[in-house]
Motif scaffolding. Structure first.
Motif, PDB file in Angstrom:
ATOM      1  N   LEU A  12       0.844  -1.194   0.000  1.00 21.62           N
ATOM      2  CA  LEU A  12       0.000   0.000   0.000  1.00 21.62           C
ATOM      3  C   LEU A  12       0.874   1.237   0.000  1.00 21.62           C
ATOM      4  O   LEU A  12       1.788   1.372   0.825  1.00 21.62           O
ATOM      5  CB  LEU A  12      -0.919   0.004   1.217  1.00 21.62           C
ATOM      6  N   ALA A  13       0.590   2.171  -0.923  1.00 22.05           N
ATOM      7  CA  ALA A  13       1.443   3.346  -1.088  1.00 22.05           C
ATOM      8  C   ALA A  13       1.454   4.246   0.137  1.00 22.05           C
ATOM      9  O   ALA A  13       2.397   5.005   0.343  1.00 22.05           O
ATOM     10  CB  ALA A  13       0.992   4.137  -2.314  1.00 22.05           C
ATOM     11  N   GLY A  14       0.426   4.169   0.972  1.00 15.35           N
ATOM     12  CA  GLY A  14       0.403   5.031   2.143  1.00 15.35           C
ATOM     13  C   GLY A  14       1.233   4.527   3.307  1.00 15.35           C
ATOM     14  O   GLY A  14       1.439   5.238   4.289  1.00 15.35           O
ATOM     15  N   ASP A  15       1.705   3.275   3.212  1.00 14.86           N
ATOM     16  CA  ASP A  15       2.468   2.684   4.313  1.00 14.86           C
ATOM     17  C   ASP A  15       3.927   3.120   4.252  1.00 14.86           C
ATOM     18  O   ASP A  15       4.466   3.404   3.180  1.00 14.86           O
ATOM     19  CB  ASP A  15       2.395   1.160   4.253  1.00 14.86           C
ATOM     20  N   PRO A  16       4.605   3.164   5.409  1.00 13.33           N
ATOM     21  CA  PRO A  16       6.039   3.465   5.423  1.00 13.33           C
ATOM     22  C   PRO A  16       6.843   2.296   4.868  1.00 13.33           C
ATOM     23  O   PRO A  16       6.337   1.183   4.716  1.00 13.33           O
ATOM     24  CB  PRO A  16       6.337   3.702   6.908  1.00 13.33           C
ATOM     25  N   ALA A  17       8.111   2.547   4.572  1.00 10.64           N
ATOM     26  CA  ALA A  17       8.976   1.538   3.958  1.00 10.64           C
ATOM     27  C   ALA A  17      10.132   1.183   4.887  1.00 10.64           C
ATOM     28  O   ALA A  17      10.956   2.047   5.195  1.00 10.64           O
ATOM     29  CB  ALA A  17       9.522   2.051   2.627  1.00 10.64           C
ATOM     30  N   PRO A  18      10.226  -0.069   5.333  1.00 15.71           N
ATOM     31  CA  PRO A  18      11.382  -0.485   6.135  1.00 15.71           C
ATOM     32  C   PRO A  18      12.656  -0.451   5.277  1.00 15.71           C
ATOM     33  O   PRO A  18      12.609  -0.665   4.064  1.00 15.71           O
ATOM     34  CB  PRO A  18      11.043  -1.916   6.542  1.00 15.71           C
ATOM     35  N   TYR A  19      13.780  -0.168   5.915  1.00 15.34           N
ATOM     36  CA  TYR A  19      15.032  -0.142   5.164  1.00 15.34           C
ATOM     37  C   TYR A  19      16.191  -0.654   6.005  1.00 15.34           C
ATOM     38  O   TYR A  19      16.130  -0.692   7.240  1.00 15.34           O
ATOM     39  CB  TYR A  19      15.344   1.271   4.660  1.00 15.34           C
ATOM     40  N   LEU A  20      17.241  -1.070   5.317  1.00 12.72           N
ATOM     41  CA  LEU A  20      18.513  -1.449   5.915  1.00 12.72           C
ATOM     42  C   LEU A  20      19.610  -0.650   5.230  1.00 12.72           C
ATOM     43  O   LEU A  20      19.522  -0.378   4.027  1.00 12.72           O
ATOM     44  CB  LEU A  20      18.808  -2.943   5.720  1.00 12.72           C
ATOM     45  N   VAL A  21      20.642  -0.298   5.974  1.00 11.85           N
ATOM     46  CA  VAL A  21      21.855   0.256   5.378  1.00 11.85           C
ATOM     47  C   VAL A  21      22.948  -0.784   5.578  1.00 11.85           C
ATOM     48  O   VAL A  21      23.238  -1.195   6.696  1.00 11.85           O
ATOM     49  CB  VAL A  21      22.251   1.600   6.014  1.00 11.85           C
ATOM     50  N   ILE A  22      23.531  -1.230   4.468  1.00  5.16           N
ATOM     51  CA  ILE A  22      24.472  -2.348   4.475  1.00  5.16           C
ATOM     52  C   ILE A  22      25.869  -1.827   4.176  1.00  5.16           C
ATOM     53  O   ILE A  22      26.080  -1.102   3.188  1.00  5.16           O
ATOM     54  CB  ILE A  22      24.065  -3.398   3.434  1.00  5.16           C
ATOM     55  N   GLY A  23      26.814  -2.189   5.014  1.00  2.00           N
ATOM     56  CA  GLY A  23      28.181  -1.724   4.848  1.00  2.00           C
ATOM     57  C   GLY A  23      29.097  -2.794   4.302  1.00  2.00           C
ATOM     58  O   GLY A  23      28.670  -3.842   3.812  1.00  2.00           O
ATOM     59  N   THR A  24      30.397  -2.526   4.404  1.00  2.00           N
ATOM     60  CA  THR A  24      31.417  -3.453   3.912  1.00  2.00           C
ATOM     61  C   THR A  24      31.274  -4.821   4.569  1.00  2.00           C
ATOM     62  O   THR A  24      31.066  -4.933   5.770  1.00  2.00           O
ATOM     63  CB  THR A  24      32.810  -2.885   4.203  1.00  2.00           C
ATOM     64  N   THR A 118       8.351   4.172  -8.702  1.00  2.00           N
ATOM     65  CA  THR A 118       9.313   5.274  -8.777  1.00  2.00           C
ATOM     66  C   THR A 118       8.772   6.516  -8.075  1.00  2.00           C
ATOM     67  O   THR A 118       9.494   7.204  -7.337  1.00  2.00           O
ATOM     68  CB  THR A 118       9.641   5.596 -10.246  1.00  2.00           C
ATOM     69  N   ASP A 119       7.485   6.812  -8.296  1.00  2.00           N
ATOM     70  CA  ASP A 119       6.870   7.964  -7.643  1.00  2.00           C
ATOM     71  C   ASP A 119       6.842   7.789  -6.122  1.00  2.00           C
ATOM     72  O   ASP A 119       7.068   8.744  -5.372  1.00  2.00           O
ATOM     73  CB  ASP A 119       5.446   8.176  -8.166  1.00  2.00           C
ATOM     74  N   TYR A 120       6.556   6.571  -5.672  1.00  2.00           N
ATOM     75  CA  TYR A 120       6.527   6.313  -4.225  1.00  2.00           C
ATOM     76  C   TYR A 120       7.908   6.547  -3.619  1.00  2.00           C
ATOM     77  O   TYR A 120       8.052   7.226  -2.588  1.00  2.00           O
ATOM     78  CB  TYR A 120       6.075   4.883  -3.964  1.00  2.00           C
ATOM     79  N   LEU A 121       8.944   6.021  -4.264  1.00  2.00           N
ATOM     80  CA  LEU A 121      10.302   6.198  -3.750  1.00  2.00           C
ATOM     81  C   LEU A 121      10.703   7.673  -3.781  1.00  2.00           C
ATOM     82  O   LEU A 121      11.384   8.156  -2.867  1.00  2.00           O
ATOM     83  CB  LEU A 121      11.285   5.361  -4.567  1.00  2.00           C
ATOM     84  N   SER A 122      10.282   8.385  -4.824  1.00  2.00           N
ATOM     85  CA  SER A 122      10.565   9.825  -4.886  1.00  2.00           C
ATOM     86  C   SER A 122       9.929  10.552  -3.711  1.00  2.00           C
ATOM     87  O   SER A 122      10.502  11.499  -3.157  1.00  2.00           O
ATOM     88  CB  SER A 122      10.064  10.418  -6.205  1.00  2.00           C
ATOM     89  N   GLY A 123       8.728  10.105  -3.334  1.00  8.12           N
ATOM     90  CA  GLY A 123       8.070  10.706  -2.182  1.00  8.12           C
ATOM     91  C   GLY A 123       8.832  10.475  -0.883  1.00  8.12           C
ATOM     92  O   GLY A 123       8.736  11.268   0.054  1.00  8.12           O
TER      93      GLY A 123
END
Length: 367
Positions: A12-24, A118-123
């Protein structure tokens, strides 16, 4: 190695997006959630977005040996009975080149859906460098079982040359008697996501614009080199200067001096090198346009069910044509016939059209 951000696009476009930042080394440096309401923009970095697999058609298809563009067109034709939209509204992405005789991974997704992602990520303030369906982040099992992982309300099923995301009540139906191995361990799921971010199996992002730009650049280079023997050896000096950035300034000076010696009129223009390249591009094919046209008509007529749809001679872009034909190998046959006349055919684009293949070609001098 710079960090990589992995984002899970929600259903759903209204929901937040979980993320990870991955290093070396694949270590997770940060975990969090991105939302439209965030005040601060996310830090710029390479971003891999994971899209809902339920919206992506995933198959393994036997494809003929050909260019990537030809294989994408062949895949669309092979999957036509599974597709509800017209080919020009779909984007096809190919997986890694398989061993000889093995089928190739093919993914198909709607262009409008790609735009929505793409629009969702831009948001969220980010742009995806790579886009991969969630089910292809899972490791392919070695046996005939299916690995099952929940992404939101959908269940991603991964098997040997099989990948699909379905509703939970359809798992048994889709499994069709195969053993389903649920994975609930978040550490294992996260590890699979990390590996997918570092080495994605496929990239759903459309490539048409990049390929078109590369095709235009390639056409200019080919035209310049093809006419070198007709115009002047100094074209080779210009090409050499382009390949060697370290010596570009020195080579440019030499080229300009040679242009002034060979053609004072060109030397008086504001950009002599550009003027020379324009003259090369405008030069007709060997034997002239009429001879090249006659050779092309003869070559096309020699291929069963092939038709010449369009022929354009442009002062800027040279001689181009569109050919409708039945088999993907027909352009190679046409090229072989053209080479007998000292010409060559370069395929710059291919698409399926109602069961026929439409190829865009350029005509130049054989090397």
């Amino acid at each position: 190695m710079k960090p990589t951000r992995l984002i899970l696009i929600p259903a759903l476009a209204g929901d937040p997006a979980p993320y990870l930042v991955i290093g070396t080394g694949g270590y997770v440096l940060e975990r969090g959630v991105l939302s439209m309401e965030a005040v601060e923009q996310p830090e710029p970095m390479r971003t891999v977005a994971v899209a809902p697999g339920a919206d992506v058609l995933i198959r393994w298809v036997d494809l003929p040996p050909a260019s990537a563009a030809q294989q994408r067109a062949a895949a669309l034709w092979a999957l036509k009975d599974d597709l509800a939209a017209a080919p020009d509204r779909l984007s096809v992405a190919l997986g890694p080149v398989p061993a000889s005789g093995e089928p190739r991974l093919v993914t198909v997704v709607s262009l409008s859906l790609l735009d929505a992602w793409t629009d969702y990520l831009s948001g969220l303030g980010v742009r995806a460098d790579v886009l991969v369906p969630d089910v292809l982040t899972l490791t392919e099992p070695l046996d005939d079982s299916l690995t099952a992982v929940a992404f939101g309300d959908a269940i991603a099923l991964r098997g040997r040359r099989f990948a699909a995301s379905v509703q939970s009540d359809l798992v048994d139906l889709v499994a069709h008697g195969r053993t389903v191995e649920p994975v609930d361990d978040t550490a294992l799921i996260e590890r699979a996501l990390v590996q997918a971010a570092l080495a994605p199996l496929v990239d759903l992002t459309p490539t048409r614009q990049r390929e078109a730009a590369e095709s235009r650049r390639g056409w200019g280079r080919a035209a310049a080199l093809a006419a070198a023997v007709v115009l002047s050896p100094l074209v080779l000096m210009i090409a050499g200067a382009a390949r060697d950035d370290m010596a570009a300034s020195h080579a440019d000076d030499q080229a300009l001096s040679e242009i002034a010696r060979v053609d004072p009129e060109l030397a008086r223009t504001s950009d002599p090198v550009a003027a020379l390249r324009g003259r090369v591009r405008a030069a007709p094919p060997p034997g002239g346009v009429m001879a090249a046209t006659a050779a092309l008509f003869t070559a096309v007529e020699g291929v069963p069910d092939a038709e010449l749809d369009m022929l354009v001679v442009d002062p800027e872009d040279g001689m181009k044509a569109a050919v409708t034909h039945a088999d993907y190998s027909d352009i190679q046959t046409i090229d072989a016939a053209m080479r007998a006349s000292g010409l060559t055919v370069t395929e710059t684009g291919t698409e399926d059209n109602a069961g026929r293949v439409v190829s865009d070609i350029t005509i130049g001098a054989a090397r």
